[in-house]
Design a protein around this motif. Structure first.
Motif, PDB file in Angstrom:
ATOM      1  N   ARG A  46      -0.690 -20.649 -12.750  1.00  0.00           N
ATOM      2  CA  ARG A  46      -0.700 -19.972 -14.098  1.00  0.00           C
ATOM      3  C   ARG A  46      -0.161 -21.058 -15.171  1.00  0.00           C
ATOM      4  O   ARG A  46       0.429 -21.900 -14.864  1.00  0.00           O
ATOM      5  N   TYR A  47      -0.389 -21.059 -16.431  1.00  0.00           N
ATOM      6  CA  TYR A  47      -0.054 -21.840 -17.394  1.00  0.00           C
ATOM      7  C   TYR A  47       0.252 -21.345 -18.706  1.00  0.00           C
ATOM      8  O   TYR A  47      -0.095 -20.300 -19.147  1.00  0.00           O
ATOM      9  N   VAL A  84      -7.033 -30.522 -26.566  1.00  0.00           N
ATOM     10  CA  VAL A  84      -7.195 -31.343 -25.337  1.00  0.00           C
ATOM     11  C   VAL A  84      -7.741 -30.503 -24.292  1.00  0.00           C
ATOM     12  O   VAL A  84      -7.198 -29.631 -23.744  1.00  0.00           O
ATOM     13  N   GLN A  85      -9.142 -30.909 -23.969  1.00  0.00           N
ATOM     14  CA  GLN A  85      -9.538 -30.326 -22.542  1.00  0.00           C
ATOM     15  C   GLN A  85      -8.873 -30.954 -21.212  1.00  0.00           C
ATOM     16  O   GLN A  85      -9.064 -32.208 -21.046  1.00  0.00           O
ATOM     17  N   VAL A  86      -8.542 -30.125 -20.380  1.00  0.00           N
ATOM     18  CA  VAL A  86      -7.506 -30.390 -19.147  1.00  0.00           C
ATOM     19  C   VAL A  86      -8.373 -30.040 -17.870  1.00  0.00           C
ATOM     20  O   VAL A  86      -8.546 -28.857 -18.056  1.00  0.00           O
ATOM     21  N   ASP A  87      -8.667 -30.762 -17.058  1.00  0.00           N
ATOM     22  CA  ASP A  87      -9.194 -30.359 -15.653  1.00  0.00           C
ATOM     23  C   ASP A  87      -8.254 -30.973 -14.604  1.00  0.00           C
ATOM     24  O   ASP A  87      -8.166 -32.211 -14.574  1.00  0.00           O
ATOM     25  N   ALA A  98      -8.722 -25.389 -15.141  1.00  0.00           N
ATOM     26  CA  ALA A  98      -9.511 -25.769 -16.215  1.00  0.00           C
ATOM     27  C   ALA A  98      -9.025 -25.086 -17.709  1.00  0.00           C
ATOM     28  O   ALA A  98      -8.827 -24.231 -17.182  1.00  0.00           O
ATOM     29  N   LEU A  99      -8.548 -25.811 -18.563  1.00  0.00           N
ATOM     30  CA  LEU A  99      -7.989 -25.101 -19.753  1.00  0.00           C
ATOM     31  C   LEU A  99      -8.108 -26.066 -20.977  1.00  0.00           C
ATOM     32  O   LEU A  99      -8.416 -27.459 -20.932  1.00  0.00           O
ATOM     33  N   THR A 116      -5.336 -34.426  -9.368  1.00  0.00           N
ATOM     34  CA  THR A 116      -5.886 -35.237 -10.265  1.00  0.00           C
ATOM     35  C   THR A 116      -5.937 -34.502 -11.479  1.00  0.00           C
ATOM     36  O   THR A 116      -6.722 -33.588 -11.470  1.00  0.00           O
ATOM     37  N   ILE A 117      -5.443 -35.110 -12.627  1.00  0.00           N
ATOM     38  CA  ILE A 117      -5.236 -34.559 -14.217  1.00  0.00           C
ATOM     39  C   ILE A 117      -6.312 -35.123 -14.746  1.00  0.00           C
ATOM     40  O   ILE A 117      -6.162 -36.481 -15.065  1.00  0.00           O
ATOM     41  N   ASP A 118      -7.359 -34.792 -15.414  1.00  0.00           N
ATOM     42  CA  ASP A 118      -8.476 -35.495 -16.429  1.00  0.00           C
ATOM     43  C   ASP A 118      -8.058 -34.853 -17.800  1.00  0.00           C
ATOM     44  O   ASP A 118      -8.122 -33.297 -17.944  1.00  0.00           O
ATOM     45  N   ALA A 119      -7.638 -35.489 -18.688  1.00  0.00           N
ATOM     46  CA  ALA A 119      -7.585 -34.939 -20.053  1.00  0.00           C
ATOM     47  C   ALA A 119      -8.703 -35.640 -20.927  1.00  0.00           C
ATOM     48  O   ALA A 119      -8.812 -37.011 -20.861  1.00  0.00           O
TER      49      ALA A 119
END
Length: 144
Positions: A46-47, A84-87, A98-99, A116-119
């Motif tokens: 959750r976030y 910001v797109q976060v995966d 994904a958020l 691994t966090i991609d922003a």
């Protein structure tokens, strides 16, 4: 007044002062929680993202140490960013979350593990970080 009477009054006044401090601390805690945006997701993943405005920013930053992962988004000059797109992917490469970050701070509850966090955001080079979650709070700072 005799010293025996003053000794009796002091603890009573001290008790009142401590009670007033406890009430003020409780009220501040309730106010900080009410300033938090709504959590999304459920269960182990959750976030919540936010941090727009001083009350919300203060509440989010105060809660960072209570969650396994916190993300911060800012420009290279330090100005906060949103949208910001976060995966987030697990160690096996499978998507975990994904958020789209609606504010400069995201608090994320994830099971312990390596991620691994991609922003990414429009007009900027995407950023990537690998973090290990578990055994305390971890903060990943992304500067664009």
């Amino acid at each position: 007044m005799s010293s025996s009477v003053q000794a009796f009054i002091l603890p009573k006044n001290l008790w009142r002062a401590l009670l007033a401090l406890a009430c003020a601390a409780g009220a501040a805690g309730v106010q900080a929680q009410s300033a938090m945006p709504q959590w999304k997701g459920e269960g182990a993943v959750r976030y919540v993202c936010g941090g727009i405005g001083s009350d919300e920013s203060t509440a989010m930053r105060a809660a960072m140490k209570e969650h396994p992962l916190a993300l911060l988004f800012a420009r290279s000059d330090g100005a906060y960013l949103a949208d910001v797109q976060v995966d987030i992917k697990g160690a096996d490469g499978a998507p975990s979350l994904a958020l789209r970050a609606s504010g400069p701070v995201c608090l994320i509850d994830l099971p312990a593990g390596r991620y691994t966090i991609d922003a990414a955001m429009a007009g900027a080079t995407a950023k990537s970080q690998t973090v290990t979650v578990g055994g305390g709070s971890k903060t990943a700072d992304f500067r664009f």
